[in-house]
Design a protein around this motif. Structure first.
Motif, PDB file in Angstrom:
ATOM      1  N   HIS A 175       0.842  -1.201   0.000  1.00  0.00           N
ATOM      2  CA  HIS A 175       0.000   0.000   0.000  1.00  0.00           C
ATOM      3  C   HIS A 175       0.879   1.255   0.000  1.00  0.00           C
ATOM      4  CE1 HIS A 175      -3.100   2.865   1.107  1.00  0.00           C
ATOM      5  NE2 HIS A 175      -2.369   3.199   2.169  1.00  0.00           N
ATOM      6  N   VAL A 176       1.919   1.259   0.818  1.00  0.00           N
ATOM      7  CA  VAL A 176       2.822   2.413   0.896  1.00  0.00           C
ATOM      8  C   VAL A 176       3.553   2.596  -0.437  1.00  0.00           C
ATOM      9  CG1 VAL A 176       4.902   3.327   2.033  1.00  0.00           C
ATOM     10  CG2 VAL A 176       3.071   2.308   3.397  1.00  0.00           C
ATOM     11  N   ARG A 177       4.010   1.501  -1.036  1.00  0.00           N
ATOM     12  CA  ARG A 177       4.690   1.585  -2.339  1.00  0.00           C
ATOM     13  C   ARG A 177       3.744   2.116  -3.409  1.00  0.00           C
ATOM     14  NH1 ARG A 177       7.126  -3.088  -0.375  1.00  0.00           N
ATOM     15  NH2 ARG A 177       5.635  -4.472  -1.395  1.00  0.00           N
ATOM     16  N   ALA A 178       2.508   1.624  -3.421  1.00  0.00           N
ATOM     17  CA  ALA A 178       1.532   2.081  -4.418  1.00  0.00           C
ATOM     18  C   ALA A 178       1.222   3.566  -4.231  1.00  0.00           C
ATOM     19  CB  ALA A 178       0.254   1.252  -4.309  1.00  0.00           C
ATOM     20  N   ARG A 179       1.086   3.997  -3.000  1.00  0.00           N
ATOM     21  CA  ARG A 179       0.833   5.415  -2.729  1.00  0.00           C
ATOM     22  C   ARG A 179       2.010   6.264  -3.187  1.00  0.00           C
ATOM     23  NH1 ARG A 179      -0.169   6.372   3.206  1.00  0.00           N
ATOM     24  NH2 ARG A 179       2.085   6.409   3.237  1.00  0.00           N
ATOM     25  N   ALA A 180       3.234   5.790  -2.957  1.00  0.00           N
ATOM     26  CA  ALA A 180       4.425   6.527  -3.393  1.00  0.00           C
ATOM     27  C   ALA A 180       4.468   6.622  -4.925  1.00  0.00           C
ATOM     28  CB  ALA A 180       5.687   5.854  -2.861  1.00  0.00           C
ATOM     29  N   ARG A 181       4.096   5.537  -5.602  1.00  0.00           N
ATOM     30  CA  ARG A 181       4.061   5.568  -7.076  1.00  0.00           C
ATOM     31  C   ARG A 181       3.037   6.576  -7.566  1.00  0.00           C
ATOM     32  NH1 ARG A 181       4.891  -0.016  -6.703  1.00  0.00           N
ATOM     33  NH2 ARG A 181       2.656  -0.451  -6.778  1.00  0.00           N
ATOM     34  N   ARG A 182       1.892   6.597  -6.922  1.00  0.00           N
ATOM     35  CA  ARG A 182       0.851   7.552  -7.319  1.00  0.00           C
ATOM     36  C   ARG A 182       1.310   8.991  -7.128  1.00  0.00           C
ATOM     37  NH1 ARG A 182      -2.515   3.909  -4.557  1.00  0.00           N
ATOM     38  NH2 ARG A 182      -2.667   5.329  -2.779  1.00  0.00           N
ATOM     39  N   MET A 183       2.130   9.206  -6.144  1.00  0.00           N
ATOM     40  CA  MET A 183       2.612  10.554  -5.861  1.00  0.00           C
ATOM     41  C   MET A 183       3.947  10.826  -6.564  1.00  0.00           C
ATOM     42  SD  MET A 183       1.588  10.719  -1.861  1.00  0.00           S
ATOM     43  CE  MET A 183       1.441  12.479  -1.658  1.00  0.00           C
ATOM     44  N   ASN A 184       4.383   9.872  -7.384  1.00  0.00           N
ATOM     45  CA  ASN A 184       5.644   9.981  -8.140  1.00  0.00           C
ATOM     46  C   ASN A 184       6.853  10.203  -7.239  1.00  0.00           C
ATOM     47  OD1 ASN A 184       4.489   9.641 -10.696  1.00  0.00           O
ATOM     48  ND2 ASN A 184       3.851  11.781 -10.707  1.00  0.00           N
ATOM     49  N   ARG A 185       6.854   9.476  -6.113  1.00  0.00           N
ATOM     50  CA  ARG A 185       7.987   9.537  -5.213  1.00  0.00           C
ATOM     51  C   ARG A 185       8.721   8.215  -5.284  1.00  0.00           C
ATOM     52  NH1 ARG A 185       4.850  11.421  -0.054  1.00  0.00           N
ATOM     53  NH2 ARG A 185       5.279   9.265   0.418  1.00  0.00           N
ATOM     54  N   PRO A 186       9.997   8.222  -4.903  1.00  0.00           N
ATOM     55  CA  PRO A 186      10.721   6.942  -4.831  1.00  0.00           C
ATOM     56  C   PRO A 186      10.026   6.021  -3.853  1.00  0.00           C
ATOM     57  CG  PRO A 186      12.214   8.798  -4.519  1.00  0.00           C
ATOM     58  CD  PRO A 186      10.813   9.355  -4.538  1.00  0.00           C
ATOM     59  N   GLN A 187      10.011   4.740  -4.137  1.00  0.00           N
ATOM     60  CA  GLN A 187       9.320   3.786  -3.282  1.00  0.00           C
ATOM     61  C   GLN A 187      10.280   3.003  -2.414  1.00  0.00           C
ATOM     62  OE1 GLN A 187       7.650   0.677  -5.800  1.00  0.00           O
ATOM     63  NE2 GLN A 187       8.156   1.957  -7.525  1.00  0.00           N
ATOM     64  N   PRO A 188       9.905   2.760  -1.159  1.00  0.00           N
ATOM     65  CA  PRO A 188      10.778   1.986  -0.259  1.00  0.00           C
ATOM     66  C   PRO A 188      10.772   0.525  -0.621  1.00  0.00           C
ATOM     67  CG  PRO A 188       8.758   2.601   0.880  1.00  0.00           C
ATOM     68  CD  PRO A 188       8.694   3.210  -0.486  1.00  0.00           C
TER      69      PRO A 188
END
Length: 188
Positions: A175-188
């Protein structure tokens, strides 16, 4: 971490829970199986960090107390002691700033992301969830032992809490990775 891998990491505890039931022979067998699984998983590096050590120390100590000394107090308090050991180990990892879930998450994560603030925050949250569940389950085990709640209620609530924590652990990092992708941020 997948739900199946998560269950595997708690295999000694699950085996003990399933085997150590109504008779002293089953408790003794449950302790022996859990101790052997703990040792085997440590040797094969399927277990890591403090949860590995908590399992090894708990099952070795309980096996010696029950099989070696036939200590009835230990048998009577096994549920409280097992959950309490897991809770204490989990809270200690948070207190020292090394959440136990980091050991497992690093096995499935690019080393470049190990120091990422989001990666660490996710693992602090996951470890907090597990520590809370183990603490709550310690209370349920005590309530059952003290006769305050029926066995079926304690077991049902305890299993529900464990399944909930496992499901959350399997879901939340994605969920955190998907949210980061949606916000165009690097993913953990």
């Amino acid at each position: 971490m997948s739900f199946l891998k998560l269950l595997l990491s708690f295999a000694p505890w699950i085996a003990f829970l399933i085997i150590a039931r109504d008779t002293m022979a089953q408790v003794e067998l449950g302790l022996l199986v859990a101790l052997m699984l703990s040792v085997l998983m440590a040797i094969l590096k399927l277990h890591r960090g403090i949860i590995m050590w908590v399992g090894l120390v708990f099952f070795a100590g309980a096996t010696v107390a029950v099989l070696g000394f036939h200590d009835v107090w230990t048998v009577r308090h096994l549920g409280v002691l097992a959950n309490g050991a897991l809770a204490l180990g989990s809270w200690i990892t948070l207190a020292i700033g090394r959440p136990f879930t980091l050991e497992y998450a690093r096995a499935h994560t690019d080393p470049a992301k190990w120091t990422d603030a989001t990666f660490i925050r996710v693992n602090v949250l996951l470890t907090s969830v597990w520590a809370s569940v183990f603490t709550i389950n310690t209370g349920f085990a005590w309530a059952q032992m003290a006769g305050l709640l029926p066995q079926w209620a304690c077991h049902s609530a305890s299993y529900a809490a464990l399944i909930g924590a496992a499901a959350f652990t399997s879901w939340y990092p994605g969920h955190v990775r998907a949210r980061a992708r949606r916000m165009n941020r690097p993913q953990p």
